[in-house]
Design a protein around this motif. Structure first.
Motif, PDB file in Angstrom:
ATOM      1  N   PHE A  42      -5.253  -1.920 -12.184  1.00  0.00           N
ATOM      2  CA  PHE A  42      -6.148  -2.548 -11.213  1.00  0.00           C
ATOM      3  C   PHE A  42      -5.388  -3.524 -10.314  1.00  0.00           C
ATOM      4  O   PHE A  42      -5.720  -3.690  -9.148  1.00  0.00           O
ATOM      5  CB  PHE A  42      -7.291  -3.278 -11.925  1.00  0.00           C
ATOM      6  CG  PHE A  42      -8.410  -2.375 -12.344  1.00  0.00           C
ATOM      7  CD1 PHE A  42      -9.434  -2.067 -11.472  1.00  0.00           C
ATOM      8  CD2 PHE A  42      -8.442  -1.829 -13.617  1.00  0.00           C
ATOM      9  CE1 PHE A  42     -10.476  -1.230 -11.849  1.00  0.00           C
ATOM     10  CE2 PHE A  42      -9.466  -0.991 -14.009  1.00  0.00           C
ATOM     11  CZ  PHE A  42     -10.488  -0.691 -13.128  1.00  0.00           C
ATOM     12  N   GLU A  46      -2.430  -3.098  -9.243  1.00  0.00           N
ATOM     13  CA  GLU A  46      -1.516  -2.346  -8.392  1.00  0.00           C
ATOM     14  C   GLU A  46      -2.225  -1.632  -7.244  1.00  0.00           C
ATOM     15  O   GLU A  46      -1.568  -1.028  -6.394  1.00  0.00           O
ATOM     16  CB  GLU A  46      -0.759  -1.317  -9.239  1.00  0.00           C
ATOM     17  CG  GLU A  46       0.010  -1.918 -10.405  1.00  0.00           C
ATOM     18  CD  GLU A  46       0.571  -0.850 -11.331  1.00  0.00           C
ATOM     19  OE1 GLU A  46       0.340   0.354 -11.045  1.00  0.00           O
ATOM     20  OE2 GLU A  46       1.212  -1.197 -12.330  1.00  0.00           O
ATOM     21  N   LEU A  47      -3.543  -1.679  -7.233  1.00  0.00           N
ATOM     22  CA  LEU A  47      -4.290  -0.975  -6.195  1.00  0.00           C
ATOM     23  C   LEU A  47      -4.105  -1.672  -4.853  1.00  0.00           C
ATOM     24  O   LEU A  47      -4.204  -2.888  -4.754  1.00  0.00           O
ATOM     25  CB  LEU A  47      -5.775  -0.914  -6.552  1.00  0.00           C
ATOM     26  CG  LEU A  47      -6.133  -0.225  -7.875  1.00  0.00           C
ATOM     27  CD1 LEU A  47      -7.633  -0.227  -8.076  1.00  0.00           C
ATOM     28  CD2 LEU A  47      -5.593   1.201  -7.919  1.00  0.00           C
ATOM     29  N   GLU A  48      -3.845  -0.887  -3.817  1.00  0.00           N
ATOM     30  CA  GLU A  48      -3.649  -1.432  -2.474  1.00  0.00           C
ATOM     31  C   GLU A  48      -4.771  -0.949  -1.549  1.00  0.00           C
ATOM     32  O   GLU A  48      -5.126   0.225  -1.547  1.00  0.00           O
ATOM     33  CB  GLU A  48      -2.291  -0.995  -1.911  1.00  0.00           C
ATOM     34  CG  GLU A  48      -1.099  -1.514  -2.714  1.00  0.00           C
ATOM     35  CD  GLU A  48       0.227  -1.063  -2.125  1.00  0.00           C
ATOM     36  OE1 GLU A  48       0.193  -0.316  -1.116  1.00  0.00           O
ATOM     37  OE2 GLU A  48       1.282  -1.438  -2.660  1.00  0.00           O
ATOM     38  N   VAL A  78      -7.886  -1.563  -1.665  1.00  0.00           N
ATOM     39  CA  VAL A  78      -9.116  -1.157  -2.338  1.00  0.00           C
ATOM     40  C   VAL A  78     -10.349  -1.788  -1.675  1.00  0.00           C
ATOM     41  O   VAL A  78     -11.431  -1.178  -1.658  1.00  0.00           O
ATOM     42  CB  VAL A  78      -9.043  -1.512  -3.839  1.00  0.00           C
ATOM     43  CG1 VAL A  78      -8.998  -3.031  -4.033  1.00  0.00           C
ATOM     44  CG2 VAL A  78     -10.206  -0.911  -4.599  1.00  0.00           C
ATOM     45  N   SER A  83      -8.693   7.524  -1.674  1.00  0.00           N
ATOM     46  CA  SER A  83      -7.764   6.715  -2.467  1.00  0.00           C
ATOM     47  C   SER A  83      -7.531   7.346  -3.826  1.00  0.00           C
ATOM     48  O   SER A  83      -6.399   7.353  -4.335  1.00  0.00           O
ATOM     49  CB  SER A  83      -8.316   5.293  -2.644  1.00  0.00           C
ATOM     50  OG  SER A  83      -8.444   4.635  -1.404  1.00  0.00           O
ATOM     51  N   ALA A  98      -3.888   8.727  -5.251  1.00  0.00           N
ATOM     52  CA  ALA A  98      -3.320   8.337  -6.549  1.00  0.00           C
ATOM     53  C   ALA A  98      -2.985   9.567  -7.381  1.00  0.00           C
ATOM     54  O   ALA A  98      -1.960   9.611  -8.066  1.00  0.00           O
ATOM     55  CB  ALA A  98      -4.295   7.439  -7.295  1.00  0.00           C
ATOM     56  N   GLN A 119      -3.720   4.502 -11.899  1.00  0.00           N
ATOM     57  CA  GLN A 119      -4.436   4.081 -10.699  1.00  0.00           C
ATOM     58  C   GLN A 119      -5.614   5.004 -10.408  1.00  0.00           C
ATOM     59  O   GLN A 119      -6.676   4.561  -9.962  1.00  0.00           O
ATOM     60  CB  GLN A 119      -3.476   4.050  -9.505  1.00  0.00           C
ATOM     61  CG  GLN A 119      -2.404   2.983  -9.595  1.00  0.00           C
ATOM     62  CD  GLN A 119      -1.563   2.914  -8.346  1.00  0.00           C
ATOM     63  OE1 GLN A 119      -1.965   3.372  -7.283  1.00  0.00           O
ATOM     64  NE2 GLN A 119      -0.367   2.336  -8.454  1.00  0.00           N
ATOM     65  N   TYR A 160      -9.582   3.866 -10.027  1.00  0.00           N
ATOM     66  CA  TYR A 160     -10.538   4.195  -8.965  1.00  0.00           C
ATOM     67  C   TYR A 160     -11.793   4.851  -9.537  1.00  0.00           C
ATOM     68  O   TYR A 160     -12.910   4.591  -9.062  1.00  0.00           O
ATOM     69  CB  TYR A 160      -9.887   5.110  -7.926  1.00  0.00           C
ATOM     70  CG  TYR A 160      -8.988   4.403  -6.954  1.00  0.00           C
ATOM     71  CD1 TYR A 160      -9.500   3.451  -6.068  1.00  0.00           C
ATOM     72  CD2 TYR A 160      -7.625   4.666  -6.910  1.00  0.00           C
ATOM     73  CE1 TYR A 160      -8.680   2.794  -5.168  1.00  0.00           C
ATOM     74  CE2 TYR A 160      -6.787   4.012  -6.010  1.00  0.00           C
ATOM     75  CZ  TYR A 160      -7.327   3.071  -5.146  1.00  0.00           C
ATOM     76  OH  TYR A 160      -6.511   2.406  -4.261  1.00  0.00           O
TER      77      TYR A 160
END
Length: 255
Positions: free
Chosen positions: A46, A48-50, A52, A205, A209, A217, A221
């Motif tokens: 969570f 590392e999510l870009e 979002v 997204s 991933a 990731q 999501y």
């Protein structure tokens, strides 16, 4: 006054037990699947999510706009089917055919006509979400007690006043039940459309991933989408329980 619970203790305990067993099996390599991360790895993903926030905003915007369109269109079509005999006789069969068509099968057609855009997402999501409203409203009109219509005629209400003061209030419970299903459908189809039609939002997204071989990731999501669906369903259950007598039983919710 009814109260909606997002979780019940038994269900929450089962979910925690499943996560614990999942973590144990992956950690001990008993469950050795290359792209199946452990719950701890998913929790770490969570951070590392870009982007979002923007993806979440896009998906929610599309789903909400589609939901509003579906609610209005479904109410109009449902009232027409329930009140107007010619519409029911000449249009019901065609509407049944359209209703049974899988929306996913129509996405390539929508893509060719409107291109990869938010408009395409909204159109396919609202198309899918409108049908529960149409079915519930049309059924609600047909089940209005005849005495209500007799009262309207006794009071010599115009057709417009009868519609606004008698019929529409009487079908509100059915409308709300259909709206609950419509909101869930709009969210699901919006995400599928983002995967297949318009590269944007949470759906895209998730696909990115997957393509980048980032399973943790990807699962993050999936969890975000699941939480949105849970909150949306809880909101609609609360509204149905608030305005519909016995709404928790009719809509499948829990109070």
């Amino acid at each position: 006054m009814t109260r909606v619970r997002l979780f019940n203790p038994t269900g929450l305990a089962v979910a925690v037990a499943v996560l614990a067993v999942w973590q144990l099996l992956v950690s001990t390599r008993v469950l050795a699947i290359n792209y199946l991360p452990s719950p701890i790895q998913i929790a770490g993903a969570f951070g590392e999510l870009e982007g979002v926030g923007g993806a979440l905003a896009h998906t929610l915007m599309v789903a909400l706009v589609a939901f509003v369109i579906a609610l209005v269109a479904g109410l109009v079509v449902g009232l027409a089917l329930g009140l107007l005999e010619p519409v029911r006789v000449f249009g019901l069969a065609s509407l049944d055919v359209l209703r049974t068509l899988p929306v996913v099968a129509l996405m390539p057609v929508a893509l060719l006509i409107w291109g990869p855009s938010e408009q395409t997402e909204i159109i396919v999501a609202s198309y899918s979400a409108a049908w529960p409203v149409v079915v519930n409203v049309a059924g609600g009109v047909r089940t209005i007690h005849p005495q209500l219509r007799e009262v309207a005629r006794t009071l010599r209400l115009s057709r417009r006043d009868e519609l606004l003061k008698v019929i529409v209030p009487a079908v509100v419970p059915s409308l709300l039940v259909g709206a609950r299903l419509a909101l869930t459908s709009a969210l699901v189809i919006a995400i599928v459309a983002e995967m297949l039609v318009n590269p944007n939002g949470l759906g895209w997204s998730l696909v990115q991933a997957q393509s980048a071989l980032q399973p943790a990731q990807m699962w993050a999501y999936v969890i975000i989408i699941g939480i949105i669906g849970l909150l949306a369903n809880a909101l609609m259950v609360a509204i149905v329980n608030r305005f519909v007598p016995g709404g928790d039983r009719r809509s499948g919710g829990e109070s």
